[in-house]
Write a protein that holds these residues in place. Structure first.
Motif, PDB file in Angstrom:
ATOM      1  N   UNK A 283       2.734  68.678  59.592  1.00  0.00           N
ATOM      2  CA  UNK A 283       3.359  68.283  60.928  1.00  0.00           C
ATOM      3  C   UNK A 283       4.087  66.936  60.689  1.00  0.00           C
ATOM      4  N   UNK A 284       5.407  67.364  61.016  1.00  0.00           N
ATOM      5  CA  UNK A 284       6.488  66.131  60.669  1.00  0.00           C
ATOM      6  C   UNK A 284       6.593  65.610  62.227  1.00  0.00           C
ATOM      7  N   UNK A 285       5.964  64.433  62.441  1.00  0.00           N
ATOM      8  CA  UNK A 285       6.233  63.869  63.718  1.00  0.00           C
ATOM      9  C   UNK A 285       7.286  62.898  63.914  1.00  0.00           C
ATOM     10  N   UNK A 286       8.405  63.241  64.738  1.00  0.00           N
ATOM     11  CA  UNK A 286       9.531  62.352  64.930  1.00  0.00           C
ATOM     12  C   UNK A 286       9.168  61.609  66.423  1.00  0.00           C
ATOM     13  N   UNK A 287       8.985  60.008  66.129  1.00  0.00           N
ATOM     14  CA  UNK A 287       8.611  59.519  67.403  1.00  0.00           C
ATOM     15  C   UNK A 287       9.612  58.881  67.966  1.00  0.00           C
ATOM     16  N   UNK A 288      10.924  58.733  67.537  1.00  0.00           N
ATOM     17  CA  UNK A 288      12.052  58.379  68.518  1.00  0.00           C
ATOM     18  C   UNK A 288      13.415  58.907  67.949  1.00  0.00           C
ATOM     19  N   UNK A 289      14.332  59.208  68.676  1.00  0.00           N
ATOM     20  CA  UNK A 289      15.538  59.414  68.074  1.00  0.00           C
ATOM     21  C   UNK A 289      16.482  58.895  69.254  1.00  0.00           C
ATOM     22  N   UNK A 290      17.336  57.903  68.321  1.00  0.00           N
ATOM     23  CA  UNK A 290      18.320  56.855  69.442  1.00  0.00           C
ATOM     24  C   UNK A 290      19.807  57.123  68.866  1.00  0.00           C
ATOM     25  N   UNK A 291      20.630  57.299  69.602  1.00  0.00           N
ATOM     26  CA  UNK A 291      22.022  57.190  68.915  1.00  0.00           C
ATOM     27  C   UNK A 291      22.355  55.973  67.939  1.00  0.00           C
ATOM     28  N   UNK A 292      23.367  56.562  67.016  1.00  0.00           N
ATOM     29  CA  UNK A 292      23.857  55.554  66.003  1.00  0.00           C
ATOM     30  C   UNK A 292      23.937  54.109  66.598  1.00  0.00           C
ATOM     31  N   UNK A 293      24.621  54.331  67.910  1.00  0.00           N
ATOM     32  CA  UNK A 293      24.886  52.896  68.272  1.00  0.00           C
ATOM     33  C   UNK A 293      23.881  51.905  68.622  1.00  0.00           C
ATOM     34  N   UNK A 294      22.660  52.570  68.797  1.00  0.00           N
ATOM     35  CA  UNK A 294      21.489  51.989  68.955  1.00  0.00           C
ATOM     36  C   UNK A 294      20.677  51.482  67.850  1.00  0.00           C
ATOM     37  N   UNK A 295      21.388  51.272  66.655  1.00  0.00           N
ATOM     38  CA  UNK A 295      20.565  51.089  65.371  1.00  0.00           C
ATOM     39  C   UNK A 295      19.747  49.756  65.567  1.00  0.00           C
ATOM     40  N   UNK A 296      20.269  48.876  66.107  1.00  0.00           N
ATOM     41  CA  UNK A 296      19.689  47.531  66.226  1.00  0.00           C
ATOM     42  C   UNK A 296      18.384  47.619  66.996  1.00  0.00           C
ATOM     43  N   UNK A 297      18.333  48.519  68.117  1.00  0.00           N
ATOM     44  CA  UNK A 297      17.170  48.631  68.811  1.00  0.00           C
ATOM     45  C   UNK A 297      16.261  49.356  68.033  1.00  0.00           C
ATOM     46  N   UNK A 298      16.596  50.273  66.761  1.00  0.00           N
ATOM     47  CA  UNK A 298      15.817  51.070  66.222  1.00  0.00           C
ATOM     48  C   UNK A 298      14.908  50.244  65.284  1.00  0.00           C
ATOM     49  N   UNK A 299      15.870  49.405  64.729  1.00  0.00           N
ATOM     50  CA  UNK A 299      15.180  48.330  63.810  1.00  0.00           C
ATOM     51  C   UNK A 299      14.268  47.301  64.434  1.00  0.00           C
ATOM     52  N   UNK A 300      14.486  46.798  65.784  1.00  0.00           N
ATOM     53  CA  UNK A 300      13.352  46.305  66.488  1.00  0.00           C
ATOM     54  C   UNK A 300      12.348  46.950  66.670  1.00  0.00           C
ATOM     55  N   UNK A 301      12.265  48.174  66.918  1.00  0.00           N
ATOM     56  CA  UNK A 301      11.341  49.140  67.501  1.00  0.00           C
ATOM     57  C   UNK A 301      10.458  49.303  66.084  1.00  0.00           C
ATOM     58  N   UNK A 302      11.002  49.667  64.839  1.00  0.00           N
ATOM     59  CA  UNK A 302      10.155  49.892  63.474  1.00  0.00           C
ATOM     60  C   UNK A 302       9.572  48.399  63.098  1.00  0.00           C
ATOM     61  N   UNK A 303      10.088  47.291  63.508  1.00  0.00           N
ATOM     62  CA  UNK A 303       9.427  46.004  63.033  1.00  0.00           C
ATOM     63  C   UNK A 303       8.654  45.767  64.090  1.00  0.00           C
ATOM     64  N   UNK A 304       8.408  46.252  65.301  1.00  0.00           N
ATOM     65  CA  UNK A 304       7.356  45.778  66.116  1.00  0.00           C
ATOM     66  C   UNK A 304       6.050  46.140  66.134  1.00  0.00           C
ATOM     67  N   UNK A 305       5.783  47.240  65.088  1.00  0.00           N
ATOM     68  CA  UNK A 305       4.459  47.645  64.945  1.00  0.00           C
ATOM     69  C   UNK A 305       3.961  48.487  65.791  1.00  0.00           C
ATOM     70  N   UNK A 306       4.656  49.054  66.862  1.00  0.00           N
ATOM     71  CA  UNK A 306       4.417  49.940  67.988  1.00  0.00           C
ATOM     72  C   UNK A 306       4.710  51.241  67.847  1.00  0.00           C
ATOM     73  N   UNK A 307       5.535  51.585  66.521  1.00  0.00           N
ATOM     74  CA  UNK A 307       6.435  52.927  66.394  1.00  0.00           C
ATOM     75  C   UNK A 307       5.259  53.796  65.795  1.00  0.00           C
TER      76      UNK A 307
END
Length: 316
Positions: A283-307
């Motif tokens: 089972x491959x779980x995709x936790x979040x898909x964001x537009x490329x323009x929101x790469x900064x938010x994606x980085x904040x999310x993975x570094x938050x420890x909540x992903x």
């Protein structure tokens, strides 16, 4: 060509939109139109300067898309072929050039978002479970980050080999995403060795992707001559280590591997992963898909420890 680049060493705010010339494939290379780019901790390490890069740097080691061109000497990868990759560069972009030898064929029945989510983390989980340590029926494992992309996949691959796994997660909410035999919610790493011993005794191998916060505690969970595999540093890098501790703790082994040194047989690894997905065993779980323009938010999310699961950037 539209892309996201890190302008210098620092936080997610260093990621900006840029317009750059499209890449041109050289000998032995493929030009790929990117559908999805994977977000991984290694991208944050490069943005923060832990791993050296030349700024401005278009980040992204992983993704999926369709072949649209070839360099000299490339055969068999025709336009429209669906591919994924785990050791490319500059994947946070409309188009990317990858070595043809790194291309992973994606069958028509596998979605491209699943392929992107499986490439780097799936191959990482595979070499951890199938190559770093001979995981078999009866092996006991401690696996940190059990709700993350690598952790969930590694737990499932270990279960397929008959192993018993104890996984750690950072919150009660993440327990539902763990695939391990036993799951521990950790708010104090010093308590983990005692809790692991209560469940399974000592373990044969520790797979630790947390790093600085966990290492001194998880290593004490090993049996004599057990293996400590440090494969990441989500909480920071482990400081210099006194090798005499390995003696005192039971003649332990320790390794700090990287995927790049386990890609000589990537076709076997990829085909085994695709086979598991096709059969419904992985089972491959995709936790979040964001537009490329929101790469900064994606980085904040993975570094938050909540992903949980995999974070992807949708390019088109």
């Amino acid at each position: 060509m539209y892309a996201i680049a890190a302008t210098g060493r620092g936080g997610p705010d260093k990621l900006v939109e840029v317009d750059i010339p499209p890449p041109v494939p050289g000998p032995g290379e493929l030009l790929v139109e990117v559908d999805y780019a994977g977000v991984n901790f290694i991208d944050t390490y490069e943005r923060r300067g832990i791993y050296p890069v030349d700024y401005p740097a278009v980040l992204g080691r992983e993704g999926s898309g369709r072949v649209i061109g070839r360099g000299a000497g490339v055969e068999g990868w025709w336009d429209g072929t669906r591919v994924a990759w785990a050791d490319g560069r500059r994947s946070y972009a409309d188009k990317v050039v990858i070595p043809a030898s790194s291309a992973l064929y994606v069958p028509d029945h596998i979605r491209l978002d699943i392929a992107a989510a499986l490439a780097l983390q799936g191959l990482t989980a595979h070499y951890l479970i199938r190559s770093i340590f001979p995981v078999t029926d009866g092996t006991t494992i401690l696996l940190t980050g059990a709700a993350g992309g690598v952790g969930r996949l590694a737990a499932q691959l270990a279960a397929a080999q008959g192993a018993t796994t104890v996984g750690t997660v950072g919150s009660q909410e993440k327990m539902a995403f763990s695939q391990t035999t036993h799951t521990l919610v950790v708010d104090d790493w010093s308590a983990v060795p005692g809790r692991v011993r209560e469940l399974v005794g000592s373990v044969d191998v520790v797979y630790d992707g947390i790093g600085r916060a966990s290492f001194d505690h998880t290593i004490t969970c090993l049996r004599p001559r057990g293996l400590m595999c440090l494969f990441g540093g989500a909480s920071g890098q482990v400081p210099p280590f006194d090798l005499q501790r390995l003696n005192a703790l039971g003649s332990l082994y320790v390794t700090r591997p990287t995927l790049a040194h386990y890609l000589d047989d990537q076709e076997w690894r990829w085909n085994e992963l695709i086979g598991h997905v096709s059969a419904g065993r992985l089972d491959v779980l995709i936790g979040r898909v964001a537009p490329l323009s929101q790469a900064a938010h994606a980085h904040s999310f993975i570094e938050s420890g909540t992903s949980v699961g995999k974070i992807l950037l949708k390019v088109r």
